[in-house]
Design a protein around this motif. Structure first.
Motif, short mmCIF file in Angstrom:
data_model
loop_
_atom_site.label_atom_id
_atom_site.label_comp_id
_atom_site.label_asym_id
_atom_site.label_seq_id
_atom_site.Cartn_x
_atom_site.Cartn_y
_atom_site.Cartn_z
N MET A 150 0.74 -1.18 0.03
CA MET A 150 0.06 0.13 -0.07
C MET A 150 0.89 1.05 0.11
O MET A 150 1.72 1.23 0.63
N ARG A 151 0.50 2.27 -0.74
CA ARG A 151 1.31 3.25 -0.96
C ARG A 151 0.58 4.64 -0.09
O ARG A 151 1.31 4.93 0.81
N SER A 152 -0.46 4.96 -0.62
CA SER A 152 -1.03 6.50 -0.08
C SER A 152 -2.43 6.35 -0.32
O SER A 152 -3.08 5.75 -1.28
N ILE A 153 -3.13 7.34 0.28
CA ILE A 153 -4.40 7.65 0.28
C ILE A 153 -4.50 9.28 0.27
O ILE A 153 -3.99 9.85 0.98
N LYS A 154 -5.28 9.77 -0.73
CA LYS A 154 -5.49 11.36 -0.82
C LYS A 154 -6.90 11.60 -0.84
O LYS A 154 -7.79 11.22 -1.62
N PHE A 155 -7.29 12.31 0.06
CA PHE A 155 -8.80 12.86 0.29
C PHE A 155 -8.97 14.22 -0.46
O PHE A 155 -8.24 15.22 -0.21
N ASP A 156 -9.67 14.16 -1.51
CA ASP A 156 -10.04 15.33 -2.29
C ASP A 156 -11.26 16.31 -1.78
O ASP A 156 -11.28 17.38 -1.89
N ARG A 157 -12.18 15.24 -1.12
CA ARG A 157 -13.46 16.04 -0.58
C ARG A 157 -13.74 15.17 0.83
O ARG A 157 -13.75 13.96 0.72
N PHE A 158 -14.02 16.01 1.57
CA PHE A 158 -14.47 15.38 3.05
C PHE A 158 -15.49 16.48 3.61
O PHE A 158 -14.80 17.22 4.32
N GLY A 159 -16.78 16.41 3.43
CA GLY A 159 -17.73 17.11 4.10
C GLY A 159 -19.02 16.60 4.60
O GLY A 159 -19.15 15.42 4.45
N ILE A 160 -19.52 17.14 5.63
CA ILE A 160 -20.51 16.80 6.54
C ILE A 160 -21.60 17.86 6.28
O ILE A 160 -21.26 19.02 6.36
N ASN A 177 -14.44 11.93 -1.26
CA ASN A 177 -13.92 11.58 -2.40
C ASN A 177 -12.32 11.33 -2.07
O ASN A 177 -12.05 12.46 -1.71
N ALA A 178 -12.11 10.16 -2.35
CA ALA A 178 -10.49 9.81 -1.77
C ALA A 178 -10.03 8.86 -3.12
O ALA A 178 -10.68 8.20 -3.99
N THR A 179 -8.60 8.96 -3.21
CA THR A 179 -7.82 8.16 -4.31
C THR A 179 -6.87 7.26 -3.41
O THR A 179 -6.06 7.73 -2.58
N VAL A 180 -6.97 6.02 -3.62
CA VAL A 180 -6.12 4.91 -2.95
C VAL A 180 -4.76 4.56 -4.03
O VAL A 180 -5.38 4.15 -5.22
N LYS A 181 -3.57 4.30 -3.84
CA LYS A 181 -2.58 3.92 -4.53
C LYS A 181 -1.93 2.50 -3.90
O LYS A 181 -1.75 2.81 -2.73
N LYS A 293 -4.89 18.53 5.97
CA LYS A 293 -4.21 18.08 4.80
C LYS A 293 -5.18 17.52 3.82
O LYS A 293 -4.78 16.44 3.17
N LEU A 294 -6.15 17.95 3.65
CA LEU A 294 -6.85 17.82 2.64
C LEU A 294 -6.10 17.87 1.19
O LEU A 294 -5.48 18.88 1.00
N ASN A 295 -6.26 17.28 0.18
CA ASN A 295 -5.88 17.21 -0.98
C ASN A 295 -4.25 16.89 -0.71
O ASN A 295 -3.41 17.11 -1.68
N ALA A 296 -3.76 16.20 0.14
CA ALA A 296 -2.44 15.79 0.40
C ALA A 296 -2.48 14.16 0.47
O ALA A 296 -3.15 13.65 1.11
N ALA A 297 -1.38 13.45 0.11
CA ALA A 297 -1.34 12.08 -0.11
C ALA A 297 -0.96 11.75 1.42
O ALA A 297 0.10 12.46 2.19
N ILE A 298 -1.84 10.89 2.00
CA ILE A 298 -1.29 10.32 3.23
C ILE A 298 -0.68 9.02 3.22
O ILE A 298 -1.41 8.11 2.50
N LYS A 299 0.42 8.67 3.78
CA LYS A 299 1.22 7.41 3.63
C LYS A 299 0.49 6.43 4.63
O LYS A 299 -0.07 6.62 5.50
N LEU A 300 0.43 5.11 3.55
CA LEU A 300 -0.58 4.12 4.53
C LEU A 300 0.75 3.08 5.01
O LEU A 300 1.34 2.08 4.44
N LYS A 301 0.93 3.20 6.45
CA LYS A 301 2.10 2.56 7.07
C LYS A 301 1.44 1.46 7.91
O LYS A 301 2.01 0.45 8.28
N ASN A 302 0.21 1.79 8.56
CA ASN A 302 -0.49 0.65 9.35
C ASN A 302 -1.34 -0.09 8.64
O ASN A 302 -2.55 -0.09 8.67
N CYS A 303 -0.62 -1.03 7.84
CA CYS A 303 -1.48 -1.84 7.10
C CYS A 303 -1.11 -3.52 7.35
O CYS A 303 0.16 -3.81 7.71
N THR A 304 -1.89 -4.52 7.38
CA THR A 304 -1.63 -5.77 7.68
C THR A 304 -2.14 -6.56 6.38
O THR A 304 -3.23 -6.13 5.70
N TYR A 305 -1.50 -7.63 5.95
CA TYR A 305 -1.59 -8.29 4.66
C TYR A 305 -1.79 -9.88 5.12
O TYR A 305 -0.70 -10.45 5.37
N THR A 306 -3.11 -10.49 4.98
CA THR A 306 -3.26 -11.90 5.36
C THR A 306 -3.64 -12.65 4.03
O THR A 306 -4.03 -11.97 3.12
#
Length: 306
Positions: A150-160, A177-181, A293-306
């Motif tokens: 897993m690389r990153s996730i970026k939120f383009d929109r997050f509204g309530i 709206n988000a993009t996962v890579k 950090k809207l519109n900024a890529a967040i690194k996905l570090k806390n991931c598990t693979y099973t």
């Protein structure tokens, strides 16, 4: 005495006037007494026999000749039926010997199998060898599992915002709206893989805020690619779960803990459709979303693979 041929008989009768005495006849036959080089001396032996006049009507010489000739002819005569029977017996014995040898050979070497038996044996042997070869390929492909990072996730929109669900119940609603890579790498040395996935869900407090799917793709052997997936959520009712997220401005100012999870399915065609191992990988990631950090890529570090 005088010498005659072999078939002649010399009669020597005494000159005595007495006719009561029977005359004596001598049969002379040649015999070889000695051989001395090329000179051969022939002598005659005289055998006395009774006179025919004094002998009974059947003379001894004639009777002896008949008996000897009959014995000779009897010994030379062979019945044709007996000879045929003997030949048949000899032939039958030869046939019996040949047949017995043939049976012994059949018992020793075994009877030959018909052609269809050879065909069935060939089919079974080919199936066994092919299955063994396919099993080897399957066993060799199993350790070569794909690797996902897993690389990153970026939120383009997050509204309530306030709203109501389909039944008219008033509640806060979220749109995002988000993009996962992520990086997908095929480690197979002799096969490619076809990749699909389950829906990628982004959830908050067991409430799914957005989801997306991976488009099916093919990854060749010993290659990799970066996959991008869009997660979309439109007016998802919170039903009180997002009370802490709700603000008058429609945006949250507090960090939000989100969870990302999905399953990747990879299928390899090692030997056509006969050998097609499958690989499954489940990924779970924990995300700390900071609205600043809207519109900024967040690194996905806390991931598990099973």
């Amino acid at each position: 005495m005088h010498t005659k041929t072999d078939s002649e008989v010399t009669s020597l009768a005494p000159s005595s006037p007495d006719h009561n005495h029977r005359p004596v006849y001598y049969v002379q036959s040649p015999s070889r007494d000695s051989h001395d080089g090329q000179n051969t001396t022939t002598s005659f032996h005289s055998t006395p026999i009774l006179s025919p006049m004094g002998s009974p009507p059947h003379s001894v010489g004639h009777h002896s000749r008949e008996s000897s000739s009959s014995r000779f002819s009897g010994s030379r005569k062979i019945n044709p039926n007996d000879a045929g029977k003997q030949q048949m017996r000899k032939g039958q014995k030869k046939c019996d010997v040949i047949e017995e040898e043939g049976l012994l050979d059949d018992e020793a070497h075994g009877k030959p199998l018909p052609r269809r038996c050879y065909f069935v044996i060939f089919i079974i042997g080919f199936f066994i060898l092919f299955s063994f070869f396919a099993l080897i390929l399957w066993g060799a492909s199993r350790p070569q599992k794909p690797k996902i990072t897993m690389r990153s996730i970026k939120f383009d929109r997050f509204g309530i915002q306030a709203g109501s669900d389909g039944t008219g119940v008033a509640t806060d609603m979220i749109s995002m709206n988000a993009t996962v890579k992520f990086l997908y790498r095929n480690t197979g040395t002799f096969f490619g893989v076809h990749v699909t996935s389950s829906p990628i869900d982004l959830s908050y407090s067991e409430l799914t805020l957005g989801s997306g799917t991976v488009k099916k793709f093919y990854q060749s052997r010993k290659s990799q690619r970066v996959v991008s997936v869009s997660l979309i959520g439109n007016k998802i009712p919170l039903y009180g779960s997002g009370a802490s997220l709700s603000t008058p401005t429609g945006t949250t100012s507090l960090p939000v803990t989100l969870k990302l999870n999905f399953m990747l399915k990879s299928r390899a065609y090692v030997l056509g459709k006969l050998v097609k191992p499958k690989f499954y990988k489940t990924i779970d990631c924990s995300i700390n979303f900071d609205p600043k950090k809207l519109n900024a890529a967040i690194k996905l570090k806390n991931c598990t693979y099973t």
